[in-house]
Design a protein around this motif. Structure first.
Motif, mmCIF file in Angstrom:
data_model
loop_
_atom_site.group_PDB
_atom_site.id
_atom_site.type_symbol
_atom_site.label_atom_id
_atom_site.label_comp_id
_atom_site.label_asym_id
_atom_site.label_seq_id
_atom_site.Cartn_x
_atom_site.Cartn_y
_atom_site.Cartn_z
ATOM 1 N N TYR A 2 -36.735 -60.284 -53.120
ATOM 2 C CA TYR A 2 -35.933 -59.899 -51.851
ATOM 3 C C TYR A 2 -36.246 -61.068 -51.051
ATOM 4 C CZ TYR A 2 -34.275 -55.149 -53.617
ATOM 5 O OH TYR A 2 -34.608 -54.523 -53.956
ATOM 6 N N THR A 3 -35.409 -62.031 -50.286
ATOM 7 C CA THR A 3 -35.257 -62.618 -49.178
ATOM 8 C C THR A 3 -35.426 -61.494 -47.654
ATOM 9 O OG1 THR A 3 -33.656 -63.725 -48.784
ATOM 10 C CG2 THR A 3 -35.171 -64.649 -50.486
ATOM 11 N N VAL A 4 -36.578 -62.388 -47.453
ATOM 12 C CA VAL A 4 -36.750 -62.295 -45.502
ATOM 13 C C VAL A 4 -36.842 -62.548 -44.154
ATOM 14 C CG1 VAL A 4 -38.130 -60.610 -44.000
ATOM 15 C CG2 VAL A 4 -37.937 -59.666 -45.873
ATOM 16 N N GLU A 5 -35.784 -63.308 -43.883
ATOM 17 C CA GLU A 5 -35.666 -64.030 -42.902
ATOM 18 C C GLU A 5 -35.567 -63.811 -41.857
ATOM 19 O OE1 GLU A 5 -32.615 -68.371 -41.988
ATOM 20 O OE2 GLU A 5 -32.203 -66.988 -43.579
ATOM 21 N N GLN A 6 -36.337 -64.125 -40.806
ATOM 22 C CA GLN A 6 -36.420 -64.362 -39.650
ATOM 23 C C GLN A 6 -35.190 -65.407 -39.024
ATOM 24 O OE1 GLN A 6 -40.082 -64.504 -38.169
ATOM 25 N NE2 GLN A 6 -41.064 -64.688 -39.853
ATOM 26 N N THR A 7 -34.473 -63.936 -37.923
ATOM 27 C CA THR A 7 -33.301 -64.883 -37.360
ATOM 28 C C THR A 7 -34.027 -65.570 -35.838
ATOM 29 O OG1 THR A 7 -32.531 -62.948 -36.645
ATOM 30 C CG2 THR A 7 -31.518 -63.268 -38.490
ATOM 31 N N ASP A 8 -35.239 -64.934 -35.572
ATOM 32 C CA ASP A 8 -35.725 -65.352 -34.307
ATOM 33 C C ASP A 8 -37.198 -65.323 -34.079
ATOM 34 O OD1 ASP A 8 -36.611 -62.214 -33.664
ATOM 35 O OD2 ASP A 8 -34.381 -61.857 -32.679
#
Length: 218
Positions: free
Chosen positions: A126-132
């Motif tokens: 899984y990828t966890v991308e920080q949106t802020d």
């Protein structure tokens, strides 16, 4: 969002030859109808089928949530792992174990972190991308899940649509209920006539990384 594609789409035009009379390159399944007297050999009613179905479940865009430790400048790794388990099980119905995300991930917009987990003995990522930079993230599944039951249903429908035959299909996936799609993945299935269960044959389901399934009874 999880994309669900209908696996029950025939990949070839209807089978036009009389049942049990194979056309060139399109003959009866090997091994069907054994055990009949040699003077009156039993011909199988099951023709060879070749077909393609689309990906059954594409796991992507699982969710967005605030995953941060209060008063900290790092992502809450434990909460990220819980979210992965919860969302995956809710959308696929399978148990996720051994979820692992890196520790000490600083809060920064655009940062992408990779997590891993096990689904019925198969590793998924899984990828966890920080949106802020406040801990809000987007979680995406990297794999395509192919439910074994849907492959069986698609095989049954393939015989019905191409040859007008009613069969019962079973696929040997061990104790797995879903497969993680990968190029070259093979699943051995068996089709049996409903009216004559002794008339059976083997069909191989070939699965690629996109979740496309091709049936091969050659």
């Amino acid at each position: 969002m999880t994309q669900v594609h209908d696996p029950r789409q025939p990949g070839q035009p209807p089978y036009a030859q009389p049942y049990g009379v194979p056309a060139p390159g399109y003959g009866a399944l090997h091994g069907f109808g054994h055990g009949q007297p040699p003077t009156q050999p039993k011909r199988s009613a099951l023709p060879k089928i070749l077909g393609v179905i689309g990906a059954v479940v594409v796991l992507a865009g699982l969710g967005v949530g605030a995953l941060f430790l209060f008063g900290s400048q790092q992502l809450d790794t434990a909460e990220a792992e819980r979210q992965i388990v919860s969302i995956t099980e809710e959308q696929t119905g399978v148990t996720v174990t051994d979820v692992s995300c890196p520790d000490d991930v600083e809060l920064a917009a655009g940062t992408v972190t990779t997590c891993t987990a096990m689904v019925e003995g198969q590793e998924v990522t899984y990828t966890v991308e920080q949106t802020d930079d406040e801990g809000n993230v987007r979680i995406d599944g990297e794999q395509v899940f192919v439910p074994v039951a849907d492959v069986e249903s698609a095989l049954t429908d393939q015989f019905a649509s191409e040859a007008g035959l009613s069969v019962v299909s079973t696929c040997d996936a061990g104790e797995r209920t879903v497969l993680v799609a990968a190029d070259g993945l093979e699943l051995t299935c068996e089709a049996s006539l409903v009216d004559d269960p002794s008339d059976t044959g083997t069909v191989t389901a070939l699965i690629d990384a996109e979740g496309n399934v091709t049936f091969d009874a050659s």
